[in-house]
Design an enzyme around this catalytic site. Structure first.
Site, mmCIF file in Angstrom:
data_model
loop_
_atom_site.group_PDB
_atom_site.id
_atom_site.type_symbol
_atom_site.label_atom_id
_atom_site.label_comp_id
_atom_site.label_asym_id
_atom_site.label_seq_id
_atom_site.Cartn_x
_atom_site.Cartn_y
_atom_site.Cartn_z
ATOM 1 N N HIS A 18 0.840 -1.210 0.000
ATOM 2 C CA HIS A 18 0.000 0.000 0.000
ATOM 3 C C HIS A 18 0.874 1.258 0.000
ATOM 4 O O HIS A 18 0.607 2.216 -0.721
ATOM 5 C CB HIS A 18 -0.893 0.051 1.242
ATOM 6 C CG HIS A 18 -1.960 -0.995 1.308
ATOM 7 N ND1 HIS A 18 -2.163 -1.777 2.419
ATOM 8 C CD2 HIS A 18 -2.908 -1.363 0.416
ATOM 9 C CE1 HIS A 18 -3.198 -2.588 2.208
ATOM 10 N NE2 HIS A 18 -3.661 -2.355 0.996
ATOM 11 N N LYS A 42 -16.729 -7.413 6.531
ATOM 12 C CA LYS A 42 -15.426 -8.080 6.563
ATOM 13 C C LYS A 42 -14.996 -8.347 7.998
ATOM 14 O O LYS A 42 -15.268 -7.560 8.888
ATOM 15 C CB LYS A 42 -14.375 -7.215 5.864
ATOM 16 C CG LYS A 42 -14.427 -7.359 4.365
ATOM 17 C CD LYS A 42 -13.102 -6.931 3.761
ATOM 18 C CE LYS A 42 -13.112 -7.152 2.264
ATOM 19 N NZ LYS A 42 -11.870 -6.713 1.642
ATOM 20 N N ARG A 91 -1.965 -6.555 -8.245
ATOM 21 C CA ARG A 91 -0.834 -7.475 -8.086
ATOM 22 C C ARG A 91 -0.918 -8.506 -9.207
ATOM 23 O O ARG A 91 -0.596 -8.230 -10.341
ATOM 24 C CB ARG A 91 -0.882 -8.135 -6.698
ATOM 25 C CG ARG A 91 -0.437 -7.246 -5.567
ATOM 26 C CD ARG A 91 -0.770 -7.901 -4.260
ATOM 27 N NE ARG A 91 -2.182 -8.263 -4.279
ATOM 28 C CZ ARG A 91 -3.090 -7.805 -3.436
ATOM 29 N NH1 ARG A 91 -2.743 -7.020 -2.480
ATOM 30 N NH2 ARG A 91 -4.354 -8.156 -3.541
ATOM 31 N N SER A 129 -3.156 -7.768 2.682
ATOM 32 C CA SER A 129 -3.531 -7.705 4.099
ATOM 33 C C SER A 129 -4.012 -9.061 4.607
ATOM 34 O O SER A 129 -3.737 -9.428 5.749
ATOM 35 C CB SER A 129 -4.631 -6.662 4.316
ATOM 36 O OG SER A 129 -4.164 -5.395 3.947
#
Ligand code: PNS
Length: 167
Positions: A18, A42, A91, A129
């Site tokens: 990040h 979440k 990514r 994460s």
């Protein structure tokens, strides 16, 4: 007029991947709003306040980072703040489908918004994460993959992490 963009995410917790996107975005934009989503669905490891505090600490040397949080739709938040550019990191190919859906949905909800993607720095290609949380909660070291403040918070919060990662 200064160029403004938003970098939204859960940031649970913020990673060096990040940070890499934040720093590179600021080579293009004058100011970047790092917006932490209040995402009830979440399973968050850190509270909103903790996530915001860690981002603040990790970006404290950069006055062009504005940290905020938002609840509800990102499309509404950017409309309210009059921000037209969303930055997201990519990514692997596995990110693509989700990002593709989000981009089109955000654009449907707010036709003034454009999403741009940056390839995550090669060093951070395997870092996200979710994997950080999985490793850290089980006591594995994530040093070097996240800002130091995240390691500190993990030591404070998780005895298992503290036991196995003293420095
Ligand atoms: O870091 P993440 O978890 O991949 O970030 C996803 C995030 C927070 C950007 C996304 O879930 C989001 O925008 N949430 C806010 C609610 C919303 O607008 N959902 C519809 C997106 S199409």
């Amino acid at each position: 007029m200064s160029k403004l963009a938003i970098y939204p995410g859960s940031f649970d917790p913020i990673t060096n991947g990040h940070i890499n996107i934040i720093e590179r975005s600021l080579l293009i934009f004058d100011k970047l709003v790092v917006a932490v989503a209040i995402n009830a669905s979440k399973n968050a490891l850190f509270t909103l306040e903790e996530r915001v505090a860690m981002i603040k600490e990790a970006t404290r040397n950069n006055p062009n980072v504005i940290i905020d949080s938002f609840e509800g739709l990102l499309a509404d938040y950017v409309a309210e703040k009059e921000i037209n550019v969303i930055v997201r990191g990519l990514r692997a190919l596995s990110d693509f489908e989700y990002e593709f859906q989000m981009t089109f949905m955000n654009r449907k909800l707010n036709r003034h918004v454009e999403t741009i993607f940056m390839m995550t720095g090669l060093r951070w290609f395997y870092v996200n994460s979710r994997i950080i949380k999985e490793v850290a909660v089980a006591g594995g070291s994530v040093k070097g993959l996240v800002p130091d403040v995240v390691c500190e918070r993990l030591r404070e919060k998780y005895p298992r992490y503290r036991e196995r990662n003293n420095s």
